[in-house]
Write a protein that holds these residues in place. Structure first.
Motif, PDB file in Angstrom:
ATOM      1  N   ARG A  35     -25.632 -13.581  10.954  1.00  0.00           N
ATOM      2  CA  ARG A  35     -26.770 -13.990  11.778  1.00  0.00           C
ATOM      3  C   ARG A  35     -26.259 -14.270  13.186  1.00  0.00           C
ATOM      4  NH1 ARG A  35     -28.805 -12.343   7.936  1.00  0.00           N
ATOM      5  NH2 ARG A  35     -30.431 -13.242   6.601  1.00  0.00           N
ATOM      6  N   SER A  36     -27.072 -13.925  14.177  1.00  0.00           N
ATOM      7  CA  SER A  36     -26.724 -14.276  15.556  1.00  0.00           C
ATOM      8  C   SER A  36     -27.840 -15.143  16.130  1.00  0.00           C
ATOM      9  CB  SER A  36     -26.528 -13.025  16.413  1.00  0.00           C
ATOM     10  OG  SER A  36     -27.724 -12.276  16.507  1.00  0.00           O
ATOM     11  N   ILE A  37     -27.429 -16.217  16.789  1.00  0.00           N
ATOM     12  CA  ILE A  37     -28.349 -17.114  17.488  1.00  0.00           C
ATOM     13  C   ILE A  37     -27.913 -17.084  18.939  1.00  0.00           C
ATOM     14  CG2 ILE A  37     -29.264 -19.454  17.632  1.00  0.00           C
ATOM     15  CD1 ILE A  37     -28.385 -19.789  14.679  1.00  0.00           C
ATOM     16  N   GLY A  38     -28.566 -16.235  19.723  1.00  0.00           N
ATOM     17  CA  GLY A  38     -28.084 -15.980  21.078  1.00  0.00           C
ATOM     18  C   GLY A  38     -26.733 -15.293  21.003  1.00  0.00           C
ATOM     19  N   ASP A  39     -25.747 -15.853  21.691  1.00  0.00           N
ATOM     20  CA  ASP A  39     -24.392 -15.302  21.687  1.00  0.00           C
ATOM     21  C   ASP A  39     -23.583 -15.712  20.454  1.00  0.00           C
ATOM     22  OD1 ASP A  39     -24.716 -14.004  24.061  1.00  0.00           O
ATOM     23  OD2 ASP A  39     -23.858 -15.601  25.292  1.00  0.00           O
ATOM     24  N   ILE A  40     -24.069 -16.698  19.716  1.00  0.00           N
ATOM     25  CA  ILE A  40     -23.293 -17.246  18.606  1.00  0.00           C
ATOM     26  C   ILE A  40     -23.535 -16.425  17.341  1.00  0.00           C
ATOM     27  CG2 ILE A  40     -22.758 -19.296  17.275  1.00  0.00           C
ATOM     28  CD1 ILE A  40     -22.200 -19.498  20.293  1.00  0.00           C
ATOM     29  N   VAL A  41     -22.443 -16.015  16.713  1.00  0.00           N
ATOM     30  CA  VAL A  41     -22.509 -15.225  15.484  1.00  0.00           C
ATOM     31  C   VAL A  41     -21.974 -16.068  14.328  1.00  0.00           C
ATOM     32  CG1 VAL A  41     -21.654 -13.181  14.269  1.00  0.00           C
ATOM     33  CG2 VAL A  41     -22.270 -13.039  16.695  1.00  0.00           C
ATOM     34  N   HIS A  42     -22.696 -16.051  13.214  1.00  0.00           N
ATOM     35  CA  HIS A  42     -22.247 -16.696  11.980  1.00  0.00           C
ATOM     36  C   HIS A  42     -22.118 -15.608  10.923  1.00  0.00           C
ATOM     37  CE1 HIS A  42     -22.990 -20.584  13.820  1.00  0.00           C
ATOM     38  NE2 HIS A  42     -24.213 -20.185  14.115  1.00  0.00           N
ATOM     39  N   LEU A  43     -20.898 -15.381  10.474  1.00  0.00           N
ATOM     40  CA  LEU A  43     -20.571 -14.303   9.544  1.00  0.00           C
ATOM     41  C   LEU A  43     -20.235 -14.902   8.179  1.00  0.00           C
ATOM     42  CD1 LEU A  43     -19.779 -11.238   9.113  1.00  0.00           C
ATOM     43  CD2 LEU A  43     -17.487 -11.911   9.816  1.00  0.00           C
ATOM     44  N   VAL A  44     -20.864 -14.383   7.118  1.00  0.00           N
ATOM     45  CA  VAL A  44     -20.654 -14.896   5.762  1.00  0.00           C
ATOM     46  C   VAL A  44     -19.887 -13.861   4.947  1.00  0.00           C
ATOM     47  CG1 VAL A  44     -21.748 -15.770   3.666  1.00  0.00           C
ATOM     48  CG2 VAL A  44     -22.805 -16.198   5.894  1.00  0.00           C
ATOM     49  N   THR A  45     -18.773 -14.296   4.340  1.00  0.00           N
ATOM     50  CA  THR A  45     -18.004 -13.441   3.439  1.00  0.00           C
ATOM     51  C   THR A  45     -17.730 -14.199   2.141  1.00  0.00           C
ATOM     52  OG1 THR A  45     -15.804 -14.153   4.187  1.00  0.00           O
ATOM     53  CG2 THR A  45     -16.856 -12.342   5.404  1.00  0.00           C
ATOM     54  N   THR A  46     -17.436 -13.443   1.090  1.00  0.00           N
ATOM     55  CA  THR A  46     -17.069 -14.061  -0.185  1.00  0.00           C
ATOM     56  C   THR A  46     -15.848 -13.363  -0.758  1.00  0.00           C
ATOM     57  OG1 THR A  46     -18.553 -12.613  -1.456  1.00  0.00           O
ATOM     58  CG2 THR A  46     -19.440 -14.733  -0.731  1.00  0.00           C
ATOM     59  N   SER A  47     -15.019 -14.130  -1.470  1.00  0.00           N
ATOM     60  CA  SER A  47     -13.830 -13.600  -2.142  1.00  0.00           C
ATOM     61  C   SER A  47     -13.785 -14.177  -3.551  1.00  0.00           C
ATOM     62  CB  SER A  47     -12.554 -13.991  -1.391  1.00  0.00           C
ATOM     63  OG  SER A  47     -12.573 -13.511  -0.065  1.00  0.00           O
ATOM     64  N   THR A  48     -13.818 -13.302  -4.550  1.00  0.00           N
ATOM     65  CA  THR A  48     -13.774 -13.757  -5.938  1.00  0.00           C
ATOM     66  C   THR A  48     -12.351 -14.108  -6.333  1.00  0.00           C
ATOM     67  OG1 THR A  48     -15.650 -12.330  -6.467  1.00  0.00           O
ATOM     68  CG2 THR A  48     -14.338 -13.142  -8.311  1.00  0.00           C
ATOM     69  N   MET A  49     -12.194 -15.204  -7.053  1.00  0.00           N
ATOM     70  CA  MET A  49     -10.868 -15.640  -7.480  1.00  0.00           C
ATOM     71  C   MET A  49     -10.401 -14.827  -8.685  1.00  0.00           C
ATOM     72  SD  MET A  49     -11.514 -19.737  -7.103  1.00  0.00           S
ATOM     73  CE  MET A  49      -9.960 -20.154  -7.882  1.00  0.00           C
ATOM     74  N   ASP A  50      -9.157 -14.381  -8.622  1.00  0.00           N
ATOM     75  CA  ASP A  50      -8.573 -13.594  -9.715  1.00  0.00           C
ATOM     76  C   ASP A  50      -7.911 -14.532 -10.721  1.00  0.00           C
ATOM     77  OD1 ASP A  50      -7.612 -11.649 -11.338  1.00  0.00           O
ATOM     78  OD2 ASP A  50      -6.122 -10.875  -9.932  1.00  0.00           O
ATOM     79  N   VAL A  51      -8.732 -15.343 -11.394  1.00  0.00           N
ATOM     80  CA  VAL A  51      -8.223 -16.286 -12.377  1.00  0.00           C
ATOM     81  C   VAL A  51      -7.740 -15.552 -13.628  1.00  0.00           C
ATOM     82  CG1 VAL A  51      -8.809 -18.290 -13.800  1.00  0.00           C
ATOM     83  CG2 VAL A  51      -9.744 -18.087 -11.499  1.00  0.00           C
ATOM     84  N   PHE A  52      -8.358 -14.416 -13.930  1.00  0.00           N
ATOM     85  CA  PHE A  52      -8.001 -13.696 -15.148  1.00  0.00           C
ATOM     86  C   PHE A  52      -6.544 -13.243 -15.113  1.00  0.00           C
ATOM     87  CE2 PHE A  52      -7.472  -9.829 -17.620  1.00  0.00           C
ATOM     88  CZ  PHE A  52      -7.968 -10.212 -18.855  1.00  0.00           C
TER      89      PHE A  52
END
Length: 587
Positions: A95-112
């Motif tokens: 999402r961008s609010i004016g010049d500000i960008v908020h980037l969402v990422t996810t990383s699954t844990m390799d518990v197995f």
């Protein structure tokens, strides 16, 4: 952190290459003034394959952020790149609010790989042990080696080896949110891990002119990596979707895990609110913040009920179909709890049992104090919801029509006239017949009505669809006055019997309370071109309006069309690769 492989990196024999390594693809474009942010995904696979160790997180370093200046071009006529930075995790949304960008990422844990597999009872190292010996030795291995090694690697993956940690919520945050049941046996098949995925919000200013792009990081461990993002200038919500045990179901049903991040420019992105609701969201429009409250629309479609098997002496999960649609209103905590813990989203009101049995939400829009919902199985109940009082929401009006709506878009100032894109359907069987546009009037909220309808086709030997039904950025409404305008949507028509009826392009429609009519269509592919091998890299389905012309992008062509005459002004066909092996995508 930069983990670009070096010449000395080798492939770990315990970590073989993946069967398929994806190529980098553009996932997001954010434009503000003279800055363009490009989010590219697909770097993680090759990087991980060249590591000499097994990371604790999947999708490590798989998202790249590129910031360009659009003010001037370089000597070759290309955009000038201002910044480039890698962000850990698989891209989810931005999402961008004016010049500000908020980037969402996810990383699954390799518990197995790190813990579960080495402790599996069937491994050869445990086969000669009795159960008591196995438990003792496996417990010692986990305590002394596996868990400490995994935690150390997890810290390494999150920090990139630096001393600076992202702003993190407590690891066990979800433990008290996961289940209200104290019956351990009943929860055997309800075991959603409290720590399954690392969710990261990276915030930055795309107009930053410093040498290196400054990024603020905030992270939280969540039960799931898949979900939807919603944002206002003050808060970003990531709604992850997984499973949970609910006592009112007597089993494990779909669950939505809400995490709210307080936004304050790029300097502070703090996890501030957490909550869990039964049911799944339909899409990002199932979330809305209004006057300090979060409104959420969810659907429960099934659950697993643990039933004790007297013969075998253990619980067996039995799948149970059900349907329940609800809108829940939650109070948003304004401050952190003691110890800096995120506060809880607290339910203050709800609307239950929207729709008939086995009907599910097909679209939802929250517009200020009013909400609009559509459910469908054979017909389309269109609901007008009163959300003025968060503690006493209710249904103002209901209208039953054939077909269903997938997207609602207001076309007047008070949001009482809405154009819907969906499908017509057989009233008796619910069989989908063809793409349909409907103009709803909710001026009298207690008696909503259909003002106009237009069905593209209803031939039972023909299939039609529009990307707007699942990709809402493909929709374009061009206002030409009060409740008068043009609707531009991508359209695909395929005939089983007559290829001359096939169409792949865009539809331009005149819309008003007086009628819905086709102005013209824009053909991107002829009917005889439908079945062949095409390049996998293809353009998203979008329309842009400039100076009376509409530019449409679809598959491998870009067309510019005069909106008054319907005549093409120019055309661009995207190049195809010389390597024919890459031309392997069949329509």
């Amino acid at each position: 952190p930069d983990r670009t492989p070096t010449e000395t990196d080798t492939i770990d024999s315990e970590h073989p290459p993946e069967y398929y390594v994806s190529k980098p693809t553009i996932q997001g474009l954010l434009l503000n003034n003279d800055r363009l942010t490009v989010v590219v995904a697909g770097y993680g696979g090759p990087i991980i394959q060249n590591l000499t160790y097994r990371p604790a997180l999947y999708n490590t370093n798989s998202t790249r952020v590129l910031v360009y200046s659009t003010e001037v071009l370089d000597t070759t006529g290309e955009l000038v790149k201002v910044h480039e930075r890698d962000v850990d995790g698989a891209y989810r949304d931005a999402r961008s609010i004016g010049d500000i960008v908020h980037l969402v990422t996810t990383s699954t844990m390799d518990v197995f790989s790190a813990i579960v597999y080495p402790l599996s009872r069937w491994n050869s190292q445990w086969q000669d042990l009795d159960d008591e010996e196995y438990v003792a030795q496996a417990t010692a291995l986990a305590r002394d080696e596996l868990v400490p090694t995994f935690v150390a690697q997890l810290v390494q993956d999150i920090t990139g080896g630096s001393e600076l940690l992202p702003t993190l919520a407590r690891v066990g945050l979800w433990q008290e949110q996961l289940s209200e049941s104290t019956n351990v046996e009943a929860m055997v098949y309800a075991s959603t891990p409290a720590v399954n995925t690392y969710t990261l919000v990276a915030s930055f200013n795309m107009s930053d002119d410093s040498t290196e792009l400054g990024v603020s990081l905030s992270g939280v461990f969540m039960p799931s990596s898949w979900g939807y993002t919603y944002s206002t200038p003050d808060m970003l919500i990531f709604a992850a979707q997984s499973w949970n045990f609910f006592s009112f179901l007597g089993g494990t049903g779909e669950a939505t895990y809400l995490m709210g991040f307080a936004l304050n420019g790029t300097t502070t992105t703090v996890p501030t609110a957490v909550g869990t609701l039964p049911g799944y969201l339909l899409n990002q429009y199932s979330l809305s913040i209004y006057e300090g409250y979060l409104r959420v629309a969810t659907t429960i479609q099934s659950f697993w009920q643990p039933v004790f098997d007297d013969f075998n002496g253990f619980f067996t999960p039995i799948w149970q179909p059900t349907t329940s649609n609800q809108v829940v209103i939650l109070d948003i905590p304004t401050t952190l709890m003691d110890g800096g813990e995120p506060g809880l989203f607290t339910e203050v009101g709800r609307i239950d049992n929207l729709g008939r049995p086995f009907e599910v939400f097909t679209t939802m829009r929250f517009l200020g104090p009013i909400g609009y919902a559509v459910t469908f199985q054979r017909t389309d109940p269109f609901y007008v919801l009163n959300l003025t009082d968060p503690e006493d929401p209710g249904v103002l009006g209901e209208l039953n029509v054939t077909g269903f709506s997938s997207y609602l878009h207001p076309i007047n100032d008070d949001n009482t006239l809405l154009i819907a894109v969906g499908q017509e359907a057989n009233e008796t069987t619910g069989r989908i017949l063809g793409v349909q546009l409907t103009l709803f009037n909710a001026t009298n909220a207690t008696e909503p009505s259909v003002v106009q309808r237009h069905t593209v086709e209803q031939d039972t030997n023909v299939w039609s669809s529009s990307a707007v039904q699942w990709d809402y950025k493909a929709f374009r409404y061009l206002s030409l006055g009060d409740a008068v305008g043009l609707v531009i949507i991508p359209l695909y028509i395929s005939s089983w019997n007559d290829r001359s009826q096939n169409f792949d392009g865009f539809l331009v429609m005149d819309v008003s309370t007086s009628g819905i009519s086709q102005r013209f269509n824009i053909t991107h592919a002829q009917g005889n071109e439908f079945y062949g091998c095409y390049y996998n890299a293809r353009l998203g389905q979008r329309s842009l309006v400039f100076n009376g012309n509409v530019t449409t992008l679809k598959r491998h062509t870009v067309l510019s069309t005069d909106l008054d005459t319907g005549e093409h002004t120019w055309e661009l066909e995207m190049p195809r690769p010389a390597n024919s092996s890459e031309l392997c995508y069949y329509w």
